[in-house]
Design an enzyme around this catalytic site. Structure first.
Site, short mmCIF file in Angstrom:
data_model
loop_
_atom_site.label_atom_id
_atom_site.label_comp_id
_atom_site.label_asym_id
_atom_site.label_seq_id
_atom_site.Cartn_x
_atom_site.Cartn_y
_atom_site.Cartn_z
N ASP A 147 118.32 -39.56 7.99
CA ASP A 147 118.25 -40.99 7.66
C ASP A 147 117.85 -41.76 8.92
O ASP A 147 118.63 -42.54 9.44
CB ASP A 147 119.61 -41.48 7.12
CG ASP A 147 120.79 -41.17 8.05
OD1 ASP A 147 120.65 -40.29 8.94
OD2 ASP A 147 121.85 -41.81 7.92
N HIS A 197 125.37 -37.95 18.32
CA HIS A 197 125.81 -37.30 17.08
C HIS A 197 124.77 -36.31 16.54
O HIS A 197 125.05 -35.12 16.37
CB HIS A 197 126.02 -38.35 15.98
CG HIS A 197 127.00 -39.43 16.30
ND1 HIS A 197 128.36 -39.21 16.29
CD2 HIS A 197 126.82 -40.73 16.60
CE1 HIS A 197 128.98 -40.35 16.57
NE2 HIS A 197 128.07 -41.29 16.78
O1 LIG Z 1 130.13 -47.73 13.20
C1 LIG Z 1 129.30 -47.08 12.59
N1 LIG Z 1 129.01 -47.35 11.32
C2 LIG Z 1 128.08 -46.67 10.62
N2 LIG Z 1 127.37 -45.66 11.12
C3 LIG Z 1 127.61 -45.32 12.37
C4 LIG Z 1 128.56 -45.98 13.15
N3 LIG Z 1 128.56 -45.42 14.35
C5 LIG Z 1 127.65 -44.44 14.31
N4 LIG Z 1 127.08 -44.38 13.12
C6 LIG Z 1 126.05 -43.44 12.63
O2 LIG Z 1 126.72 -42.55 11.75
C7 LIG Z 1 126.56 -41.20 12.19
C8 LIG Z 1 127.84 -40.67 12.80
O3 LIG Z 1 128.91 -41.02 12.06
C9 LIG Z 1 125.42 -41.22 13.16
O4 LIG Z 1 124.22 -40.98 12.46
C10 LIG Z 1 125.46 -42.61 13.73
O5 LIG Z 1 124.19 -43.08 14.09
#
Ligand SMILES: O=c1[nH]cnc2c1ncn2[C@@H]1O[C@H](CO)[C@@H](O)[C@H]1O
Length: 324
Positions: free
Chosen positions: A16, A248
């Site tokens: 994504d 991540h």
């Molecule tokens: O606070 C957040 N809200 C939503 N998505 C997030 C947040 N922080 C990181 N990611 C995204 O979710 C995945 C890891 O959980 C990663 O793809 C990151 O880019």
């Protein structure tokens, strides 16, 4: 026949994009151990149509338009249309608000789930899926073909917060929160699953000075990443007390290439699908024989990463971006 070529791990990246997705895709394309046989797209960091557009764009940047892109689901596995999209992490366009021109390419006719099912059938046991977003496409592939779980090699997924708080709220990590019902299907499917949660990825950090190193390098992927990283850095500076960003997706990608970069526990994972803890991942370590049957009883086990060789992953990411 090229011997090296034969030994490459075939990979499908379900993605994504997404700033850290872009980084993972570039790292994959620079990894001699890997043959990327396709990208499949999903909502999460952006809506699915934009994920497809970004996937095509990134392949054009890389000069790899030979790699097919299959578009994934626009809705959750329960047909939910109220999606949570993390544009505040990645920018409205998913790639740091740079507003790149539209890609020239188009996705293939097959859906992501159809592509996954067909490829798994073509090369039984040989394909690794790296799932970097909500797990809708993987769950759809499981529903589409009863043999998918045995045909697919490993599914390495970025998802869950095991014994730590989530990043959407204290209970839930973003990818699992995006489609908890799909995640529960995948975790209990019997496929070979390696889950990399934020308990692990929060240990792999690209610092502010690492970004300076990328800036100074001549690597084309390093240069491109520097253009789009601003939004991702700002979000981390505001949200966390770390001087850098969490890697991540690149971490999950490298673990998919070489699982010995993490140590794992093996057990049963169920996902909470309702209520205030919707998206919570609950791991059962099989240490106890419970008196009563419960929702974990008799379910297949998965591997959940618990420790990580962060220095090695960090170095691989930096090297592969800079030597591009
Ligand atoms: O606070 C957040 N809200 C939503 N998505 C997030 C947040 N922080 C990181 N990611 C995204 O979710 C995945 C890891 O959980 C990663 O793809 C990151 O880019």
């Amino acid at each position: 026949m090229d011997h090296q070529q034969n030994k490459k791990k075939k990979m499908i990246i379900d993605t994504d994009p997404g700033i850290d997705d872009a980084m993972a895709i570039f790292v994959a394309l620079q990894s001699p151990e890997v043959e990327v046989i396709g990208l499949t797209t999903i909502y999460g960091n952006v809506y699915t149509s934009l994920a497809t557009r970004n996937a095509l764009h990134l392949l054009e940047i890389a000069g790899r338009t030979d790699i097919p892109v299959a578009e994934g689901s626009h809705v959750t596995i329960t047909k939910g249309t109220k999606l949570r999209v993390a544009d505040f992490v990645h920018g409205v366009d998913g790639l740091g608000n740079l507003n790149f021109p539209p890609p020239k390419g188009t996705p293939i006719k097959e859906t992501a789930a159809e592509f996954l099912v067909r490829q798994a059938k073509l090369c039984p046991g040989e394909i690794t899926v790296v799932a970097l977003g909500p797990l809708t496409n993987i769950a759809l592939a499981i529903e589409l073909d009863p043999d998918f779980c045995k045909n697919i090699g490993q599914i390495a997924l970025l998802g869950g917060a095991f014994s730590v708080n989530g990043n959407v709220n204290p209970a839930a990590e973003a990818n699992i929160f995006g489609d908890p019902d799909a995640a529960d299907i995948v975790f209990t499917s019997g496929a070979d699953i390696l889950a990399v949660g934020i308990n692990v990825t929060h240990q792999v950090i690209m610092t502010d000075s690492d970004r300076d190193l990328l800036e100074q390098s001549d690597g084309k992927f390093a240069k491109y990443m520097c253009k789009i990283l601003d939004v991702y850095y700002s979000y981390h500076h505001e949200s966390y007390n770390t001087k850098g960003v969490y890697l991540h997706d690149p971490t999950t990608l490298l673990v998919a290439i070489n699982p010995s970069l993490v140590t794992c526990m093996e057990g049963v994972v169920r996902v909470q699908t309702t209520g205030i803890t919707r998206g919570l991942t609950i791991f059962f370590n099989k240490q106890k024989r419970f008196a009563e049957v419960n929702e974990w009883t008799g379910k297949p086990t998965v591997k959940v990463a618990v420790t990580v060789d962060a220095p090695t992953i960090h170095k691989l990411v930096m090297d592969r971006l800079m030597n591009s």
